[in-house]
Design a protein around this motif. Structure first.
Motif, short mmCIF file in Angstrom:
data_model
loop_
_atom_site.label_atom_id
_atom_site.label_comp_id
_atom_site.label_asym_id
_atom_site.label_seq_id
_atom_site.Cartn_x
_atom_site.Cartn_y
_atom_site.Cartn_z
N VAL A 425 1.10 -1.40 -0.28
CA VAL A 425 0.12 0.12 0.36
C VAL A 425 1.26 0.90 0.26
CG1 VAL A 425 -1.77 1.34 1.16
CG2 VAL A 425 -1.94 -1.29 0.29
N THR A 426 1.74 1.71 0.69
CA THR A 426 2.82 2.27 0.82
C THR A 426 3.39 2.17 -0.43
OG1 THR A 426 3.34 2.03 3.38
CG2 THR A 426 4.67 3.61 2.08
N ILE A 427 3.69 1.40 -1.03
CA ILE A 427 4.93 1.81 -2.23
C ILE A 427 3.62 2.17 -3.28
CG2 ILE A 427 6.24 0.55 -4.22
CD1 ILE A 427 7.54 -1.11 -1.72
N LEU A 428 2.91 1.38 -3.54
CA LEU A 428 1.41 1.97 -4.61
C LEU A 428 0.95 3.04 -4.83
CD1 LEU A 428 0.86 0.58 -7.62
CD2 LEU A 428 -0.93 -0.40 -6.45
N GLY A 429 0.42 3.10 -3.50
CA GLY A 429 -0.02 4.03 -2.97
C GLY A 429 -0.16 5.75 -3.12
N LEU A 514 9.90 7.56 1.62
CA LEU A 514 8.57 6.59 1.68
C LEU A 514 9.20 4.64 1.36
CD1 LEU A 514 5.88 7.48 4.41
CD2 LEU A 514 8.38 6.77 5.27
N VAL A 515 8.91 5.39 -0.45
CA VAL A 515 8.35 4.45 -1.12
C VAL A 515 10.49 3.15 -1.36
CG1 VAL A 515 8.28 3.94 -3.67
CG2 VAL A 515 6.69 5.47 -3.08
N ARG A 516 11.53 4.43 -1.91
CA ARG A 516 12.30 3.53 -1.67
C ARG A 516 12.54 2.90 -0.47
NH1 ARG A 516 17.59 7.25 -2.52
NH2 ARG A 516 17.46 7.87 -0.36
N GLN A 517 12.05 3.43 0.90
CA GLN A 517 12.31 2.56 2.09
C GLN A 517 11.75 1.19 2.39
OE1 GLN A 517 10.97 3.76 6.57
NE2 GLN A 517 12.58 4.95 6.48
N ALA A 518 10.30 1.34 2.19
CA ALA A 518 9.55 -0.38 2.15
C ALA A 518 10.37 -0.99 1.24
CB ALA A 518 7.94 0.59 1.64
N ALA A 519 10.80 -0.07 0.06
CA ALA A 519 10.93 -1.18 -1.30
C ALA A 519 12.59 -1.66 -0.97
CB ALA A 519 11.33 -0.34 -2.60
N HIS A 520 13.34 -0.74 -0.39
CA HIS A 520 14.75 -1.51 0.33
C HIS A 520 14.31 -2.82 1.78
CE1 HIS A 520 17.96 -1.49 3.17
NE2 HIS A 520 19.13 -2.01 1.96
N ALA A 525 14.00 -2.58 -5.11
CA ALA A 525 14.56 -1.50 -5.21
C ALA A 525 13.83 -0.95 -6.29
CB ALA A 525 16.20 -1.42 -6.20
N VAL A 526 13.77 0.53 -6.46
CA VAL A 526 13.10 1.59 -7.31
C VAL A 526 13.43 2.65 -7.87
CG1 VAL A 526 12.51 3.18 -5.01
CG2 VAL A 526 11.08 3.39 -7.57
N VAL A 527 13.32 2.57 -9.27
CA VAL A 527 14.16 3.48 -10.42
C VAL A 527 12.90 4.39 -11.34
CG1 VAL A 527 15.31 3.02 -12.54
CG2 VAL A 527 15.32 1.46 -10.94
N LEU A 528 13.85 5.95 -11.31
CA LEU A 528 13.27 6.65 -11.77
C LEU A 528 13.48 6.96 -13.98
CD1 LEU A 528 11.46 9.18 -12.21
CD2 LEU A 528 12.98 11.17 -11.10
N GLU A 529 12.87 7.07 -14.58
CA GLU A 529 12.50 6.97 -16.00
C GLU A 529 12.03 7.92 -16.70
OE1 GLU A 529 15.26 2.63 -16.89
OE2 GLU A 529 12.44 2.98 -17.14
N GLN A 530 11.67 8.25 -17.70
CA GLN A 530 11.21 9.12 -18.11
C GLN A 530 10.42 8.32 -18.85
OE1 GLN A 530 12.78 12.01 -21.17
NE2 GLN A 530 10.03 12.54 -22.42
N PHE A 538 8.10 5.39 -12.60
CA PHE A 538 8.38 4.86 -11.36
C PHE A 538 8.30 3.41 -11.29
CE2 PHE A 538 7.74 9.35 -9.84
CZ PHE A 538 9.23 9.27 -9.51
N THR A 539 9.18 3.36 -11.43
CA THR A 539 9.46 1.27 -11.35
C THR A 539 10.35 0.54 -9.86
OG1 THR A 539 9.71 1.56 -13.72
CG2 THR A 539 9.64 -1.12 -12.47
N VAL A 540 9.19 0.29 -9.52
CA VAL A 540 9.79 -1.08 -8.54
C VAL A 540 9.57 -2.72 -8.47
CG1 VAL A 540 9.02 -1.38 -5.73
CG2 VAL A 540 8.35 0.63 -6.52
N ARG A 541 10.67 -2.60 -8.39
CA ARG A 541 11.49 -4.79 -8.22
C ARG A 541 11.15 -4.96 -6.95
NH1 ARG A 541 11.69 -5.86 -13.41
NH2 ARG A 541 11.89 -3.67 -15.36
N LEU A 542 10.36 -6.10 -6.52
CA LEU A 542 10.37 -6.74 -5.21
C LEU A 542 10.91 -8.08 -5.74
CD1 LEU A 542 7.46 -5.46 -3.19
CD2 LEU A 542 10.29 -4.38 -3.74
#
Length: 556
Positions: A425-429, A514-520, A525-530, A538-542
């Protein structure tokens, strides 16, 4: 009658009494040793003195010549008395081999037998002994007088024990003065040291200090908040279990400097600050903590007391509350809109246009049901599905279209139970909220919302859109959120995840951190691209397999 119970003597008082007794015992022992040593030395000195005198007399040629005369006493008595007075000894007795005295300090004793042992001297030896003669106990030396190979007489020189004792007593007086001075000096030094100890222990006795230590240890480990104490050199003097857990420190950190702990730079700066800090929020790799610091000052800076509170759960609950509040507002708006549409349908029926009323109601129902069917069919995880539906309603209220990508697919049961739903919820929200803000602002202009602003050089989009991808495949959960907003400038790309980064004023800029913290926290990890539409993506891979291992490691 019961007497009041007296309070035990303080630790400083007990140590003072013990040290005084110890100093007195040491001084007394030293004095006794000095007395014994002085007595032995005095006796040894006296023995050497009379031995020297006896050997000198026995070797004198005039003595041998006087012995050859018919009346040896006439010559030897004055000589012996002169030697006695010159050397300060008690007596000089010269006798024949049969122990008959030729000389004596008391002339009336001349001609009498010598009181003492002579056998060893008659065998040619020189020996010393303590013997009680006519003058009382004395230390004496007896040596033979030789005339060639014959022993023609004996010499006994001695000093009374009383005289030796008087010399020792004179030395003992000086020794007593020195011992008294040492005792007084030792007592004064002990008093000064114990006065300082009394100030530091606040007059408490050993039992009170022991009880205080036990309470201190129990309190230290019972407190759920982190407690950290730094000395004047900014080294860790004390840290409890909660403090180590909140800061992610290993055991054995006591004595290390704060700058060596590899903590985030803002948190390190707060711990090293000389001024007081109150309720500052800081992020570590896994937690949100509230930091309070207070310098310990007593004439000079002695250190810092730091308290740490875990704000992670509260921050997550606050985010969930904000989401619930947004859902409520969206439902209220939808209810209002539904009422308007219902009135429209009723009015059309009253006007006799039943077919138009049915068409209008069916079109609205199909539009709402299509999104619901799409989300429920693609996302089998109930929490994520509910979140997407709620965020879609919120986005619609702000004029933003929320779209679920065609390749999204999360089967029911695909996510492990060790992956916390709250972190999802923290990441996607937060990613959706920021994307909706950015997309809405790109369409309506600055000031309409919050988010991640950038630089738009082209025309504004006609319709604000946020595209969400949720895919669980090949042991990995992918969550991607893209918008058609202004995007993020190159200068800001590295700063967007830093706590407090925002262009919308104070109190913002915590969501992406908080998103980066929850991913870690879950090994991702979370990546920012165009994005494909020119906005931010924003792409989060878990890694799902790693989530179980990471969670197990943190719980153990």
């Amino acid at each position: 009658m019961r007497f009041p119970r007296t309070r035990p003597r303080s630790l400083a008082g007990q140590l003072f009494a013990m040290q005084v007794v110890l100093v007195a015992a040491v001084v007394a022992g030293c004095a006794f040793f000095a007395y014994v040593s002085g007595s032995s030395q005095a006796k040894e000195t006296a023995t050497r003195q009379v031995r020297t005198a006896a050997l000198a007399i026995a070797g004198a040629p005039s003595v041998r010549e006087a012995i050859r005369t018919p009346d040896p006493s006439a010559v030897l008595q004055p000589y012996a008395e002169q030697v006695r007075k010159d050397t300060g000894i008690a007596f000089v007795t010269i006798m024949d081999p049969h122990r008959v005295r030729w000389t004596h300090p008391n002339a009336e004793r001349i001609g009498e037998s010598f009181l003492g042992h002579t056998a060893r001297a008659l065998r040619g030896e020189t020996f010393s002994e303590t013997y009680t003669g006519t003058l009382g106990p004395s230390i004496r030396v007896v040596t033979p007088i030789r005339d060639g190979d014959r022993i023609v007489g004996l010499v006994s020189a001695g000093i009374t024990v009383e005289r030796v004792s008087s010399q020792v007593r004179a030395q003992l007086g000086a020794l007593g003065l020195a011992a008294g001075a040492a005792l007084a000096l030792g007592g004064l030094g002990t008093y000064v040291i114990n006065a300082r100890l009394r100030r530091h222990t606040h007059g408490m006795n050993a039992a009170e200090l022991s009880r205080l230590h036990d309470y201190h240890e129990a309190t230290l480990h019972a407190v759920r908040e982190g407690l950290l104490m730094l000395d004047g050199q900014r080294r860790i003097a004390l840290i409890n279990d909660a403090g180590r857990e909140l800061l992610g420190l290993a055991p054995g950190t006591v004595g290390r400097r704060v700058a060596e702990l590899d903590l985030p730079a803002p948190l390190t700066g707060a711990l090293l600050a000389s001024e007081e800090r109150v309720d500052e929020v800081h992020l570590t790799a896994d937690r949100v903590i509230v930091v309070n610091t207070r310098p310990v000052v007593g004439g000079e800076r002695r250190g810092t007391v730091v308290t740490l509170r875990d704000h992670t759960e509260l921050q997550a609950l606050s985010g969930e509350l904000d989401s619930e509040r947004g859902f409520t507002q969206a439902l209220r708006s939808q209810a209002h809109e539904a009422a308007n549409r219902l009135h429209t349908v009723v009015s059309l029926i009253e006007l006799g246009r039943e077919e138009e009323a049915v068409g209008f109601a069916t079109a609205e129902l199909e539009l709402a049901q299509a999104l619901t069917d799409r989300v429920v069919g693609a996302v089998g995880e109930p929490v994520l599905a509910a979140l997407l539906l709620g965020k879609a309603a919120q986005a619609n209220e702000r004029g933003v279209e929320l779209v679920l990508a065609d390749d999204s697919l999360i089967d029911d049961g695909a996510l492990p139970s060790t992956l916390p739903q709250r972190d999802l919820v923290t990441i996607l929200g937060n990613l959706i909220d920021n994307a909706v803000d950015a997309a809405s602002e790109a369409v309506t202009g600055p000031g309409s919302g919050g988010g991640v602003p950038g630089r738009r050089t082209g025309p504004r989009p006609a319709r604000a859109r946020v595209t969400v991808t949720a895919l669980a495949d090949d042991g990995e959960l992918l969550l991607r959120v893209a918008d058609n907003g202004a995007g993020v400038g190159p200068d800001d790309a590295a700063e967007v995840f830093r706590r407090g980064w925002s262009t919308h004023g104070a109190g913002r800029g915590l969501g992406l951190a908080l998103v980066r913290q929850a991913a870690h926290r879950n090994g991702g990890a979370v990546v920012l691209e165009q994005g494909p539409d020119g906005g931010a993506e924003f792409t989060v891979r878990l890694p799902l397999a790693a989530c179980s291992a990471v969670r197990k490691e943190r719980t153990t």
